[in-house]
Design an enzyme around this catalytic site. Sequence first.
Site, PDB file in Angstrom:
ATOM      1  N   ASP A 106       8.184   5.610   6.514  1.00  0.00           N
ATOM      2  CA  ASP A 106       7.294   6.489   6.622  1.00  0.00           C
ATOM      3  C   ASP A 106       6.023   6.313   7.506  1.00  0.00           C
ATOM      4  O   ASP A 106       5.403   7.469   7.814  1.00  0.00           O
ATOM      5  CB  ASP A 106       6.893   5.917   5.022  1.00  0.00           C
ATOM      6  CG  ASP A 106       7.028   4.886   4.309  1.00  0.00           C
ATOM      7  OD1 ASP A 106       7.545   6.905   3.398  1.00  0.00           O
ATOM      8  OD2 ASP A 106       7.311   4.674   3.426  1.00  0.00           O
ATOM      9  N   HIS A 144       6.735   2.425   4.266  1.00  0.00           N
ATOM     10  CA  HIS A 144       8.982   2.236   5.131  1.00  0.00           C
ATOM     11  C   HIS A 144       8.515   2.398   6.655  1.00  0.00           C
ATOM     12  O   HIS A 144       8.020   3.044   6.734  1.00  0.00           O
ATOM     13  CB  HIS A 144       9.133   2.597   4.501  1.00  0.00           C
ATOM     14  CG  HIS A 144       9.441   2.940   2.726  1.00  0.00           C
ATOM     15  ND1 HIS A 144       9.734   2.732   1.852  1.00  0.00           N
ATOM     16  CD2 HIS A 144      10.222   1.427   2.100  1.00  0.00           C
ATOM     17  CE1 HIS A 144       9.560   2.254  -0.020  1.00  0.00           C
ATOM     18  NE2 HIS A 144       9.782   0.852   1.578  1.00  0.00           N
TER      19      HIS A 144
HETATM   20  C1  XUL Z   1      11.982  -1.129  -5.186  1.00  0.00           C
HETATM   21  C2  XUL Z   1      10.481  -1.794  -4.756  1.00  0.00           C
HETATM   22  C3  XUL Z   1      10.200  -1.128  -3.185  1.00  0.00           C
HETATM   23  C4  XUL Z   1       9.988  -1.557  -2.257  1.00  0.00           C
HETATM   24  C5  XUL Z   1       9.916  -1.604  -1.004  1.00  0.00           C
HETATM   25  O1  XUL Z   1      11.936  -1.210  -6.321  1.00  0.00           O
HETATM   26  O2  XUL Z   1      10.460  -2.198  -5.247  1.00  0.00           O
HETATM   27  O3  XUL Z   1       9.211   0.070  -3.099  1.00  0.00           O
HETATM   28  O4  XUL Z   1       8.555  -2.175  -3.323  1.00  0.00           O
HETATM   29  O5  XUL Z   1      10.954  -1.271  -0.036  1.00  0.00           O
END
Ligand code: XUL
Length: 346
Positions: A54, A51
């Site tokens: 992150d 992210h």
């Molecule tokens: C949410 C999910 C997240 C995304 C990344 O359900 O899967 O982890 O993959 O933002």
Amino acid sequence: MALKHHYKFCFGPWNLSEGQDPYGPPVRPPQAFDWKLEQLKKHGFDAMMFHDDDAVPELDTKTEPQIRKEAKALKRRLDDAGIWPEIVAPRLWFSPMTIDGAYTSNDPKCRKYAIERSFKCIDIARHLGTDLIVLWLAREGTYLREAKSGRRSTELLVEALDRMLAYDKTVRFAIEPKPNEPMDHAYVPTIGHALALAQLTSQPRRVGCLIESAHAILAGLDPADEIDFACAFGKLWSIHLNDQNGLKFDQDKPFGSNNLRVAFNQVCALERNGYGKQGEYVALDVHPFRTTRVEHWMAHLVNSRRTFLRLVEKARAFDKAKARQLVANRDYQALDQLVLEHLMGR
Ligand code: XUL
Ligand code: MN
């Protein structure tokens, strides 16, 4: 003999989670990013997903030069470790500014925040060297349908994508659909919705998708069909493999944990579409069972990869000629048993 394959694997720092749920606190002590990177490398994974925060923690409080400096420092650490940054995803669901949605918020100030935050995410991706941005549209939906206009929300999503496409001409966007959680109903619940939305943007070729097994199951779909559909468009740019026991909260169970046959069919679909041969990664968006001890903290990731590779062997060893014969004879009962016997083994 060891299986010859082309697959590369990754996970995100959030996949080494501490076990917090809406009803209870963490059950494992938080670990620093460096520890997570070390685990990833030690266990032979190829890449890490991020992210935006992150990669650059507390992103909203930082200036552009600070963001650049921190992202480049991270890039050096990843290079030293020989780890590729697969994707960066804007976290558009945590801030008070995204409480009512991000790109589809009813408040124009909040929509502006979401776009600016997305630009920062794109900058971070460029500093890290990846061209792939993942959009999980967490709060683009409603708790009650009268709260927003679905038509207007679709237009706002296209507008947001167009702004991002114009901001950087090199990045691609992979939309990760999910039908619910945290919202009651999300605006982009399936791959069909994601790819239809892509067609409305100014650059459909740069907007594709990411399938997560659990999200497809939550939408009542077979993830293998979602894979084939996305691949027919040449738009499956990443995949989050995991498992899900029916229509509950998003469980992110180890791959194949709940339904080995559904997992087998996903692997067969990936194999027949040549997934991974253009450099796409197999991402394991799995979480440890809450009771997991610290010393077993990597097991869900290592096991998911192992199950995946075992199923690659199974997919390749499946008697396809026999299956074709049974299909031609419309003997689906025998086809069903052929699959079961194959999965059970001797
Ligand atoms: C949410 C999910 C997240 C995304 C990344 O359900 O899967 O982890 O993959 O933002
Ligand atoms: Mn995911």
